[in-house]
Design a protein around this motif. Structure first.
Motif, mmCIF file in Angstrom:
data_model
loop_
_atom_site.group_PDB
_atom_site.id
_atom_site.type_symbol
_atom_site.label_atom_id
_atom_site.label_comp_id
_atom_site.label_asym_id
_atom_site.label_seq_id
_atom_site.Cartn_x
_atom_site.Cartn_y
_atom_site.Cartn_z
ATOM 1 N N VAL A 18 78.183 -2.618 8.494
ATOM 2 C CA VAL A 18 79.021 -1.814 9.216
ATOM 3 C C VAL A 18 78.483 -0.855 10.323
ATOM 4 C CG1 VAL A 18 80.804 -0.251 9.007
ATOM 5 C CG2 VAL A 18 81.002 -2.185 7.623
ATOM 6 N N LEU A 19 77.231 -0.386 9.492
ATOM 7 C CA LEU A 19 76.959 0.680 10.608
ATOM 8 C C LEU A 19 75.875 -0.184 11.614
ATOM 9 C CD1 LEU A 19 75.373 3.237 8.065
ATOM 10 C CD2 LEU A 19 77.133 3.567 9.685
ATOM 11 N N ALA A 20 75.445 -1.287 11.438
ATOM 12 C CA ALA A 20 74.684 -1.887 12.304
ATOM 13 C C ALA A 20 75.442 -2.861 13.299
ATOM 14 C CB ALA A 20 73.523 -2.670 11.489
ATOM 15 N N GLY A 21 76.758 -3.265 12.825
ATOM 16 C CA GLY A 21 77.464 -4.128 13.678
ATOM 17 C C GLY A 21 77.036 -5.472 13.551
ATOM 18 N N ILE A 22 76.593 -5.776 12.405
ATOM 19 C CA ILE A 22 76.027 -7.049 12.256
ATOM 20 C C ILE A 22 76.665 -7.904 11.104
ATOM 21 C CG2 ILE A 22 73.946 -8.329 11.697
ATOM 22 C CD1 ILE A 22 72.145 -6.364 12.660
ATOM 23 N N GLY A 23 77.164 -9.149 11.466
ATOM 24 C CA GLY A 23 78.048 -9.876 10.281
ATOM 25 C C GLY A 23 77.297 -10.539 9.304
ATOM 26 N N SER A 24 76.079 -10.759 9.440
ATOM 27 C CA SER A 24 75.481 -11.599 8.386
ATOM 28 C C SER A 24 74.715 -10.510 7.361
ATOM 29 C CB SER A 24 74.432 -12.578 9.059
ATOM 30 O OG SER A 24 73.282 -12.944 8.065
ATOM 31 N N PRO A 25 74.842 -10.512 6.156
ATOM 32 C CA PRO A 25 74.129 -9.482 5.318
ATOM 33 C C PRO A 25 72.627 -9.767 5.290
ATOM 34 C CG PRO A 25 75.835 -10.877 4.093
ATOM 35 C CD PRO A 25 75.665 -11.564 5.474
ATOM 36 N N GLN A 26 72.080 -10.906 5.401
ATOM 37 C CA GLN A 26 70.560 -10.935 5.670
ATOM 38 C C GLN A 26 70.239 -10.464 6.806
ATOM 39 O OE1 GLN A 26 69.241 -14.705 4.618
ATOM 40 N NE2 GLN A 26 67.170 -14.510 5.677
ATOM 41 N N ASP A 27 70.911 -10.563 8.059
ATOM 42 C CA ASP A 27 70.411 -10.215 9.442
ATOM 43 C C ASP A 27 70.501 -8.791 9.271
ATOM 44 O OD1 ASP A 27 70.073 -12.708 10.265
ATOM 45 O OD2 ASP A 27 71.868 -12.786 11.270
ATOM 46 N N ALA A 28 71.546 -8.143 9.002
ATOM 47 C CA ALA A 28 71.704 -6.720 8.927
ATOM 48 C C ALA A 28 70.566 -5.893 8.042
ATOM 49 C CB ALA A 28 73.162 -6.264 8.141
ATOM 50 N N VAL A 29 70.311 -6.412 6.680
ATOM 51 C CA VAL A 29 69.241 -5.919 6.068
ATOM 52 C C VAL A 29 67.877 -6.024 6.708
ATOM 53 C CG1 VAL A 29 68.000 -6.031 3.874
ATOM 54 C CG2 VAL A 29 70.421 -6.101 4.001
#
Length: 66
Positions: A18-29
């Protein structure tokens, strides 16, 4: 590049997404880890210049005091 698999708390990952605005968990982390590393490198660069300047000041001959 080698890959690893780790388990993380789902709420933590969702918050990062949510904070990063990225839909993929792997990409966000991955984005968070890359940002952390980049921030560390920026800090090292800033402190290196400061340390170098302090060393140069200490290396200059001191005027007699008193």
């Amino acid at each position: 590049m080698a890959r690893i698999t780790i388990d993380l708390d789902a709420e933590l990952v969702v918050e990062v997404m949510v904070l990063a605005g990225i839909g993929s968990p792997q990409d966000a982390v991955e984005a968070v880890v890359r940002d952390y590393i980049a921030r560390g490198h920026r800090t090292e660069t800033r402190t290196e210049f400061k340390d170098r300047n302090l060393r140069e000041i200490d290396a200059k001959p001191q005027e007699p005091q008193g």
